[in-house]
Design an enzyme around this catalytic site. Structure first.
Site, short mmCIF file in Angstrom:
data_model
loop_
_atom_site.label_atom_id
_atom_site.label_comp_id
_atom_site.label_asym_id
_atom_site.label_seq_id
_atom_site.Cartn_x
_atom_site.Cartn_y
_atom_site.Cartn_z
N LYS A 35 -29.56 -60.23 41.06
CA LYS A 35 -28.96 -58.95 40.68
C LYS A 35 -28.89 -58.84 39.15
O LYS A 35 -29.21 -57.80 38.57
CB LYS A 35 -27.55 -58.88 41.27
N LYS A 207 -3.24 -46.37 45.27
CA LYS A 207 -4.65 -46.39 45.70
C LYS A 207 -4.76 -46.38 47.23
O LYS A 207 -5.46 -45.54 47.81
CB LYS A 207 -5.33 -47.63 45.12
N CYS A 263 -15.02 -47.83 51.79
CA CYS A 263 -13.60 -47.79 51.43
C CYS A 263 -12.67 -47.38 52.56
O CYS A 263 -11.83 -48.16 52.98
CB CYS A 263 -13.40 -46.86 50.24
C1 UDX Z 1 -13.68 -42.75 48.88
C2 UDX Z 1 -12.62 -42.02 48.05
O1 UDX Z 1 -12.88 -40.61 48.08
C3 UDX Z 1 -12.60 -42.54 46.63
O2 UDX Z 1 -11.55 -41.92 45.90
C4 UDX Z 1 -12.39 -44.06 46.65
O3 UDX Z 1 -12.43 -44.58 45.35
C5 UDX Z 1 -13.43 -44.73 47.52
O4 UDX Z 1 -13.44 -44.15 48.83
P1 UDX Z 1 -16.34 -42.63 49.15
O5 UDX Z 1 -16.18 -43.66 50.22
O6 UDX Z 1 -17.41 -42.82 48.13
O7 UDX Z 1 -14.97 -42.43 48.34
O8 UDX Z 1 -16.67 -41.24 49.89
P2 UDX Z 1 -15.90 -39.87 50.21
O9 UDX Z 1 -16.56 -38.77 49.49
O10 UDX Z 1 -14.45 -40.00 50.06
O11 UDX Z 1 -16.24 -39.72 51.77
C6 UDX Z 1 -15.81 -40.67 52.72
C7 UDX Z 1 -16.24 -40.28 54.11
O12 UDX Z 1 -15.55 -39.13 54.57
C8 UDX Z 1 -17.73 -39.92 54.24
O13 UDX Z 1 -18.24 -40.50 55.41
C9 UDX Z 1 -17.73 -38.41 54.33
O14 UDX Z 1 -18.83 -37.92 55.03
C10 UDX Z 1 -16.44 -38.16 55.06
N1 UDX Z 1 -15.85 -36.83 54.82
C11 UDX Z 1 -15.42 -36.49 53.58
C12 UDX Z 1 -15.69 -35.93 55.87
O15 UDX Z 1 -16.07 -36.21 57.02
N2 UDX Z 1 -15.09 -34.72 55.63
C13 UDX Z 1 -14.65 -34.36 54.39
O16 UDX Z 1 -14.11 -33.25 54.26
C14 UDX Z 1 -14.82 -35.28 53.33
#
Ligand code: UDX
Length: 436
Positions: A35, A207, A263
């Site tokens: 990496k 968080k 996450c």
């Molecule tokens: C998330 C948090 O948003 C972020 O603040 C944290 O630091 C890490 O975890 P991430 O996992 O990158 O970020 O994606 P995010 O955009 O939050 O979406 C998470 C999941 O929820 C995705 O599978 C997405 O498709 C789903 N989602 C999101 C929905 O099904 N509906 C929504 O309205 C929003």
């Protein structure tokens, strides 16, 4: 400032590259030699829009360096960002061994003040464990060296990591000493958003509480979507009508096949376990998780209801990543849905703009599953098109052409990407989530 970032995953690499972009000198410590070699050449080992360009730029400006040697990284600066992984243990709790290792190894060699900054998502009071470990090793060495531990959680999302990092809604800093607070104030001096200073335990909780709340919002709207389907209402408009209320807000109310990623699934389980360990029954979140697990089963049931038997039928699948603009498939709904479809005896043609290589590693092509080179090849001869991720490429698809290529013009849209009226006018049979 000079900064050290330990761990070159999504959070670590984005943190390092963005701080370098802001003019700081950053050294990244990453255990995996391959990496590090890749990063030194300016290549990012995963897909994140804009990150590779910014990496290259800052490498050439000499603001960013990479090493496998923790010692070298620790000697480089007094501010150590802990961005290592906190994977899930079998009981749902977070495995903190990598966090501990950073604390321990630093304490073994540090000769002057260090500020440990927790960026990784960690359970409440992890700062205390870091502190205890460092104190023990310093004592063992007979050294009295000042240090601080700060909690500074990262809220960036995959797919928009750089923007989220550089223009956050807020910055949270959990700090105990004036010295540490001053360093953090200096670091974030040019950020325009509110900076909330708290004690470290509160910051750590912010968080987990935020991520769980967002996951809850999605599970909530998904249940409303189920109800909408039963009564002929439109969940998109329900969400809009709710979202204009400032107390609710419009974001994270998109109904679909559920949340995934590195996450939400992990953090919600860790939060439940943490609450339990402290004698708090947070069963509300257990339900949020259960609702999410059910989405995949319900989606496959819907496909079965539409097509009758799936045995021997060709299905086109657009989208494998857990959300658009990433090649990440960790805990993606596709990983729950595709095995169920295979079990029903369907033949699957899969396509994703970025995530196919990652998916292939788990599901190699075979007699019941192929990977296609574009969206049109994928739909050829298919009895239905299933949408599992709302990539922009799919939104722009030539649906007339898609219709011609399919055996039957049926779309089961797990992300409510298309306007039902428009696709039906084009001659498709269309099924969304919670839309009439
Ligand atoms: C998330 C948090 O948003 C972020 O603040 C944290 O630091 C890490 O975890 P991430 O996992 O990158 O970020 O994606 P995010 O955009 O939050 O979406 C998470 C999941 O929820 C995705 O599978 C997405 O498709 C789903 N989602 C999101 C929905 O099904 N509906 C929504 O309205 C929003």
């Amino acid at each position: 400032m000079k900064l050290t970032v330990v761990g070159a995953g999504y959070v670590g690499l984005t943190t390092a590259v963005c701080f370098a972009h802001l003019g700081h000198e950053v050294m990244v410590v990453e255990k995996l030699p391959n990496k590090v070699e890749l990063l030194k050449e300016g290549k990012v080992p995963f897909y994140e829009p804009g990150l590779e360009e910014l990496l290259k730029e800052n490498l050439s400006l000499g603001r960013l360096s990479f090493t496998t040697e923790l010692k070298q990284g620790l000697n480089f600066s007094e501010v150590i960002f802990i961005c290592v992984g906190t994977p899930q243990n079998p009981d749902g709790s977070a495995d903190l061994s990598q966090v501990e290792e950073v604390a321990r190894e630093t304490a073994k060699i540090m000769e002057s003040y260090k500020l440990f900054v927790e960026k990784s998502t960690v359970p409440v009071n992890t700062h205390k464990l870091i502190k205890r470990t460092v104190e023990r090793y310093l004592q063992r060495r007979g050294k009295q060296i000042e240090f601080d531990v700060v909690s500074n959680p990262e809220f960036l999302r995959e797919g928009s990591a750089i923007k989220d990092f550089l223009e956050p809604d807020r910055i949270v800093v959990g700090v105990e000493s004036q010295r540490a607070r001053q360093i953090m104030e200096e670091l974030y001096r040019d950020f325009k958003c509110p900076i909330i200073f708290t004690d470290p335990a509160t910051s750590e909780l912010i968080k987990h509480a935020s991520n769980s709340f967002l996951a809850m919002k999605i599970s909530y709207i998904n249940m409303v979507a189920d109800l909408c389907e039963k009564v002929g209402a439109d969940v998109r408009l329900v969400a809009e009508g709710m979202g204009y209320d400032k107390r609710i807000g419009r974001e994270f109310l998109r109904a679909g096949i559920g949340w995934g990623g590195s996450c939400f699934p992990k953090d919600i389980k860790a939060f439940i376990k943490m609450a339990k360990d402290h004698g708090v029954d947070f069963s509300l979140l257990e339900e949020v998780d259960k609702i999410n697990q059910r989405r995949a089963v319900q989606f496959v049931e819907k496909v079965k209801n539409v097509l009758w038997s799936l045995k021997g039928k060709t299905l086109a699948v657009w989208g494998l990543s857990f959300k658009p603009n990433t090649d990440d498939i960790r805990e993606a709904p596709s990983l729950r849905i595709i095995p169920l479809l295979l079990k029903e005896g369907a033949f699957l043609k899969l396509y994703d703009p970025k995530a196919m290589e990652n998916f292939k590693a788990l599901y190699p092509p075979g007699k019941d599953l192929t990977y296609e080179k574009d969206i049109y090849k994928t739909v050829e001869g298919a009895s239905a098109l299933l949408i599992l991720t709302e990539w922009e490429e799919f939104e722009k698809a030539d649906l007339e052409r898609v219709k011609e290529l399919m055996e039957l013009p049926i779309i089961v849209d797990g992300r409510n990407m298309y306007d039902p009226k428009r696709v039906r006018e084009l001659g498709f049979e269309y099924y969304g989530v919670g839309v009439p």
